[in-house]
Design a protein around this motif. Structure first.
Motif, PDB file in Angstrom:
ATOM      1  N   UNK A 128      -8.837  12.854  31.272  1.00 57.24           N
ATOM      2  CA  UNK A 128      -7.747  12.005  30.781  1.00 57.24           C
ATOM      3  C   UNK A 128      -7.438  12.312  29.314  1.00 57.24           C
ATOM      4  N   UNK A 129      -8.480  12.545  28.547  1.00 60.98           N
ATOM      5  CA  UNK A 129      -8.288  12.870  27.134  1.00 60.98           C
ATOM      6  C   UNK A 129      -7.549  14.199  26.990  1.00 60.98           C
ATOM      7  N   UNK A 130      -7.906  15.164  27.837  1.00 65.02           N
ATOM      8  CA  UNK A 130      -7.206  16.461  27.824  1.00 65.02           C
ATOM      9  C   UNK A 130      -5.718  16.268  28.050  1.00 65.02           C
ATOM     10  N   UNK A 131      -5.392  15.449  29.027  1.00 63.14           N
ATOM     11  CA  UNK A 131      -3.986  15.232  29.404  1.00 63.14           C
ATOM     12  C   UNK A 131      -3.252  14.457  28.321  1.00 63.14           C
ATOM     13  N   UNK A 132      -3.876  13.385  27.854  1.00 63.21           N
ATOM     14  CA  UNK A 132      -3.213  12.478  26.915  1.00 63.21           C
ATOM     15  C   UNK A 132      -2.895  13.137  25.575  1.00 63.21           C
ATOM     16  N   UNK A 187     -22.035  10.345  12.717  1.00 61.53           N
ATOM     17  CA  UNK A 187     -21.394  11.563  13.232  1.00 61.53           C
ATOM     18  C   UNK A 187     -20.753  11.353  14.595  1.00 61.53           C
ATOM     19  N   UNK A 188     -19.792  12.194  14.888  1.00 58.19           N
ATOM     20  CA  UNK A 188     -19.128  12.203  16.193  1.00 58.19           C
ATOM     21  C   UNK A 188     -19.876  13.165  17.118  1.00 58.19           C
ATOM     22  N   UNK A 189     -20.438  12.617  18.207  1.00 51.38           N
ATOM     23  CA  UNK A 189     -21.208  13.433  19.138  1.00 51.38           C
ATOM     24  C   UNK A 189     -20.464  13.701  20.444  1.00 51.38           C
ATOM     25  N   UNK A 190     -19.312  13.089  20.642  1.00 50.02           N
ATOM     26  CA  UNK A 190     -18.636  13.208  21.934  1.00 50.02           C
ATOM     27  C   UNK A 190     -18.167  14.645  22.155  1.00 50.02           C
ATOM     28  N   UNK A 191     -18.812  15.315  23.090  1.00 48.97           N
ATOM     29  CA  UNK A 191     -18.584  16.741  23.334  1.00 48.97           C
ATOM     30  C   UNK A 191     -17.132  17.041  23.658  1.00 48.97           C
ATOM     31  N   UNK A 192     -16.523  16.208  24.491  1.00 45.58           N
ATOM     32  CA  UNK A 192     -15.132  16.434  24.881  1.00 45.58           C
ATOM     33  C   UNK A 192     -14.226  16.469  23.653  1.00 45.58           C
ATOM     34  N   UNK A 193     -14.375  15.464  22.814  1.00 45.08           N
ATOM     35  CA  UNK A 193     -13.530  15.330  21.633  1.00 45.08           C
ATOM     36  C   UNK A 193     -13.741  16.494  20.670  1.00 45.08           C
ATOM     37  N   UNK A 242      -8.114  29.120  29.814  1.00 43.15           N
ATOM     38  CA  UNK A 242      -7.639  29.276  31.186  1.00 43.15           C
ATOM     39  C   UNK A 242      -8.356  28.348  32.168  1.00 43.15           C
ATOM     40  N   UNK A 243      -9.497  27.808  31.771  1.00 42.05           N
ATOM     41  CA  UNK A 243     -10.227  26.960  32.703  1.00 42.05           C
ATOM     42  C   UNK A 243     -11.044  25.885  32.023  1.00 42.05           C
ATOM     43  N   UNK A 244     -11.270  24.800  32.755  1.00 40.17           N
ATOM     44  CA  UNK A 244     -12.113  23.701  32.307  1.00 40.17           C
ATOM     45  C   UNK A 244     -13.197  23.464  33.346  1.00 40.17           C
ATOM     46  N   UNK A 245     -14.383  23.093  32.882  1.00 36.54           N
ATOM     47  CA  UNK A 245     -15.495  22.796  33.779  1.00 36.54           C
ATOM     48  C   UNK A 245     -15.982  21.373  33.504  1.00 36.54           C
ATOM     49  N   UNK A 246     -16.129  20.608  34.577  1.00 38.57           N
ATOM     50  CA  UNK A 246     -16.647  19.246  34.473  1.00 38.57           C
ATOM     51  C   UNK A 246     -17.886  19.125  35.356  1.00 38.57           C
ATOM     52  N   UNK A 247     -18.868  18.359  34.900  1.00 38.31           N
ATOM     53  CA  UNK A 247     -20.079  18.185  35.682  1.00 38.31           C
ATOM     54  C   UNK A 247     -21.181  17.571  34.851  1.00 38.31           C
ATOM     55  N   UNK A 248     -22.411  17.678  35.343  1.00 38.15           N
ATOM     56  CA  UNK A 248     -23.557  17.154  34.600  1.00 38.15           C
ATOM     57  C   UNK A 248     -24.473  18.299  34.167  1.00 38.15           C
ATOM     58  N   UNK A 249     -25.759  18.044  34.026  1.00 37.18           N
ATOM     59  CA  UNK A 249     -26.668  19.073  33.502  1.00 37.18           C
ATOM     60  C   UNK A 249     -26.743  20.310  34.395  1.00 37.18           C
ATOM     61  N   UNK A 282      -2.500  23.287  26.382  1.00 39.27           N
ATOM     62  CA  UNK A 282      -3.211  23.952  27.476  1.00 39.27           C
ATOM     63  C   UNK A 282      -2.216  24.706  28.368  1.00 39.27           C
ATOM     64  N   UNK A 283      -1.481  25.600  27.744  1.00 36.21           N
ATOM     65  CA  UNK A 283      -0.390  26.313  28.424  1.00 36.21           C
ATOM     66  C   UNK A 283      -0.896  27.332  29.446  1.00 36.21           C
ATOM     67  N   UNK A 284      -2.081  27.879  29.211  1.00 38.65           N
ATOM     68  CA  UNK A 284      -2.596  28.939  30.097  1.00 38.65           C
ATOM     69  C   UNK A 284      -3.592  28.410  31.125  1.00 38.65           C
ATOM     70  N   UNK A 285      -3.740  27.104  31.203  1.00 42.12           N
ATOM     71  CA  UNK A 285      -4.726  26.525  32.109  1.00 42.12           C
ATOM     72  C   UNK A 285      -4.411  26.885  33.564  1.00 42.12           C
ATOM     73  N   UNK A 286      -5.394  27.474  34.250  1.00 43.98           N
ATOM     74  CA  UNK A 286      -5.213  27.900  35.641  1.00 43.98           C
ATOM     75  C   UNK A 286      -6.309  27.399  36.570  1.00 43.98           C
TER      76      UNK A 286
END
Length: 385
Positions: free
Chosen positions: A149-153, A91-97, A109-116, A159-163
């Motif tokens: 990077x994956x988001x951009x590529x 299975x594919x577990x990569x959360x981003x993908x 409208x938004x993205x959040x990056x971080x850890x636990x 992601x037209x409404x990303x603010x």
């Protein structure tokens, strides 16, 4: 295709939902049940399987190490390896993908990056604006950048409404941390992390190569000629921290483990890691602004429980000063914001809000997310409208 299901426990429901409707489950089996029927279909004993006419046996055991053992046990029993599909191992577990391919990105409208800390503190379902929270336990600056990077590529046009992009900085020692060099690398991968080794070849906590580590954890590579895409709708399994599992709270006078408090990140300074992370964070913000000039970058810090914060203060003084200097320069240079929630004592002093001394529980996450919602609303009113 005719399918036999191996395993009637926790992993069964998801697998059955993933099987395409044109395929037919002819029965079930496992290695310990002595029943004759399950869900209206035959339940076969293992010694009966070789006599049956089927195309695949799908293993539904969620623990990948056990599923891998069952895979080899079935081969020893005489089942052709090409007919065995240990679902959760492939299975594919990569959360981003998973999130990027399955969410309606045109609304985001938004993205959040971080850890636990950010996974527990900023609850995606509680945000009043459509956000994707990519925070994963043990994630560092590098792996957060790789996710972006994956988001951009692959998804920039959608992601037209990303603010807003929130980058939670975990704590004052975040620039001193490299997941791929730590003992937490396997934890990061298991919780849906980006499956790249980065500096893992220099990791002294493991004697294995990255590929060997993945294999030991039960991950199996899909062959290029595999037929599994014909079997399943997809093979995505979203894991990570589930807020519904974090309702318990700590005691008011919860003890703090001193070894955790002054661990290697605080007691040791890793100059190469700091240098690399500084380059990455500048690349990160630079790439955000080059690809999404309309986006406001927001750095955050989420508080630990007050006892942890107070006891750690003497050990963190120099790290704290250096951290604030870096963040202040970044904010000045890129017109970014820094929302420091460390001073919100109404959160950090309330033991009912914490799952452990480092992480908010679901109640605490709801409270902090309410504050974040208000901050975002004010920013929208003043900056975008």
């Amino acid at each position: 295709m005719k399918i036999i299901i191996f395993g009637i426990g926790q992993g069964l429901e998801l697998v059955e939902k993933k099987i395409k409707v044109q395929h037919h489950i002819i029965g079930y089996t496992d290695s310990y049940s002595k029943i004759k029927i399950f869900q209206g279909k035959p339940f076969y004993q293992l010694n009966e399987i070789l006599k049956l006419n089927y195309d695949y046996i799908i293993i539904t055991i969620k623990k990948r190490e056990i599923a891998k053992e069952i895979y080899h046990m079935l081969i020893e029993l005489g089942v052709c390896s090409d007919k065995i599909v240990p679902f959760y191992n492939y299975a594919n577990y990569e959360l981003y993908d998973i999130k990027l391919r399955n969410y309606e990105l045109e609304r985001i409208e938004g993205l959040i990056f971080g850890n636990s800390h950010a996974a527990c503190g900023f609850l995606e379902e509680e945000l009043t604006m459509p956000f994707l929270n990519f925070a994963i336990p043990s994630a560092d600056i590098y792996y957060n950048y790789k996710a972006f990077e994956k988001c951009v590529t692959y998804y920039k046009r959608r992601l037209k409404k990303l603010r807003y992009i929130i980058i939670d900085m975990f704590d004052y020692v975040y620039f001193n941390y490299d997941t791929s060099l730590s003992a937490y690398m396997s934890n990061y991968i298991c919780n849906g992390g980006y499956q790249k080794e980065h500096n893992f070849k220099n990791n002294k906590n493991f004697r294995l190569s990255f590929k060997e580590l993945m294999s030991e954890m039960g991950y199996m590579e899909l062959r290029k000629d595999c037929k599994y895409e014909k079997l399943f709708i997809d093979m995505d399994v979203q894991c990570g921290l589930c807020p519904m599992e974090r309702w318990k709270h700590i005691n008011k006078k919860e003890s703090v483990n001193v070894d955790v408090l002054i661990g290697s990140l605080i007691s040791n300074r890793f100059e190469k890691t700091i240098e690399e992370n500084l380059k990455i964070i500048y690349q990160f913000v630079d790439r955000i602004q080059n690809n999404f000039p309309q986006v406001k970058v927001i750095f955050t810090l989420i508080p630990r429980y007050v006892s942890m914060e107070k006891l750690g203060e003497p050990f963190i003084v120099s790290w704290k000063k250096e951290f604030y200097n870096i963040i202040n320069v970044l904010c000045d240079e890129y017109n970014a914001l820094f929302w420091d929630y460390k001073n919100h004592m109404e959160i950090s002093a309330n033991h009912m809000f914490y799952y452990d001394v480092s992480h908010l529980n679901t109640t605490g996450g709801r409270v902090l997310t309410s504050i974040l919602n208000e901050n975002l609303k004010n920013l929208k009113d003043n900056f975008f409208d």
